[in-house]
Motif scaffolding. Sequence first.
Motif, PDB file in Angstrom:
ATOM      1  N   TYR A   1      41.081  47.773  39.012  1.00 55.03           N
ATOM      2  CA  TYR A   1      39.752  47.171  38.914  1.00 55.03           C
ATOM      3  C   TYR A   1      39.753  45.748  39.473  1.00 55.03           C
ATOM      4  CZ  TYR A   1      35.705  45.056  36.522  1.00 55.03           C
ATOM      5  OH  TYR A   1      34.555  44.382  36.230  1.00 55.03           O
ATOM      6  N   VAL A   2      40.742  44.953  39.104  1.00 55.19           N
ATOM      7  CA  VAL A   2      40.817  43.569  39.561  1.00 55.19           C
ATOM      8  C   VAL A   2      41.051  43.513  41.063  1.00 55.19           C
ATOM      9  CG1 VAL A   2      42.147  41.440  39.399  1.00 55.19           C
ATOM     10  CG2 VAL A   2      41.542  42.695  37.317  1.00 55.19           C
ATOM     11  N   ALA A   3      41.995  44.337  41.557  1.00 52.25           N
ATOM     12  CA  ALA A   3      42.272  44.341  42.996  1.00 52.25           C
ATOM     13  C   ALA A   3      41.025  44.733  43.785  1.00 52.25           C
ATOM     14  CB  ALA A   3      43.414  45.306  43.297  1.00 52.25           C
ATOM     15  N   LYS A   4      40.330  45.758  43.335  1.00 56.98           N
ATOM     16  CA  LYS A   4      39.130  46.206  44.042  1.00 56.98           C
ATOM     17  C   LYS A   4      38.018  45.163  43.976  1.00 56.98           C
ATOM     18  CE  LYS A   4      35.962  50.121  44.416  1.00 56.98           C
ATOM     19  NZ  LYS A   4      35.584  51.459  43.890  1.00 56.98           N
ATOM     20  N   THR A   5      37.887  44.510  42.832  1.00 56.41           N
ATOM     21  CA  THR A   5      36.879  43.465  42.693  1.00 56.41           C
ATOM     22  C   THR A   5      37.100  42.350  43.714  1.00 56.41           C
ATOM     23  OG1 THR A   5      36.574  43.909  40.335  1.00 56.41           O
ATOM     24  CG2 THR A   5      35.924  41.743  41.111  1.00 56.41           C
TER      25      THR A   5
END
Length: 337
Positions: free
Chosen positions: A253-257
């Motif tokens: 989630y963080v990487a994609k954000t």
Amino acid sequence: MKVVQAFTEGHPDKVCDQIADAIVDEYLRRDPACSVDLSVMGAHGMLTIGGTVSSDADFDCAELAKRVYREIGYSDDIEPFVNVDVRPKRDNKHGSDGTIFVNGYATRETREFLPQPVVLVNTLARRIDEMRKSVPGFSWIRPDGKVQLMMDGAIIKGVTVLLQHEESMDHSTLQQMMLEKVIKLTLGPVDHAFVSVNPIGCFCEGGLGHDTGASNRKVDADTYGGLIPFGSGGLSGKDPGRTERAAAYMARYVAKTLVKEGVADNVLVKLAYSLGRAEPVVVEARTGDGRDVTELIKSRFDFRTEAIVERLDLRRPIYRATATYGHFGKEGLPWEE
């Protein structure tokens, strides 16, 4: 050269993953505060479901396993043996439940924010299952199968398909139909690629009736295709409050954000947890060009397990859908939104 694999939903290992996560979903449906840690193993008609559960919910895991097996497309019988240690409801934890490390990754390479080979190989496996279920002319396909894709940059160099089929299906006809109606229509022109369909010949017996399978044995295919190192364990059969599952989804989630926000074209997030500690002992994030963006994510995100569960609203019965074609890149999953 990048080499990736994917598996149809009837592959024995994926059958076990789906049964494990169907059980997790059923516990969450009845008791969102449950704790579940299960493994599933099958061999030649026998199925073993083992592990530890803390929940007040009560249902027949064996009957659920049989139903999942039938829904996948098998008509033979499996004989489940359930050995689950059901314990009283545990108190909410404030620390990690294990020594765990996970990586999360995202790239602008595709609209799914995954490497192109991973997207293509999962799309091909899904297409084979869709043809089996919905196209009358392909009802000869049986549930077991896997595909392998070799790519050099954006160029497909090789495609291998192992496909269970009805014994009456002619081998040369099978190869031609798969090439023209499935492989080419899914991947595009493959005229200059090495394409092999059932090179071992007849593949008529499959599934847990004729082979063995175990949950969490295809972790590379479940995550980033082995192109990005993932972490220390599998995900299926575990409730979302378990650190390894929550952290894997949060790292993605963080990487994609960050990629969606334009921080970089690709980002790798690393998290590590130590038993009994709520905060991760390692939080790192780097872009593909080598920039350290760790402080950026530390200031924005709470990586404690319970905080992840709350932020992503993970205590919902959504996990059987993750047990085939990968846990990432699918619409409707909270860590992808």
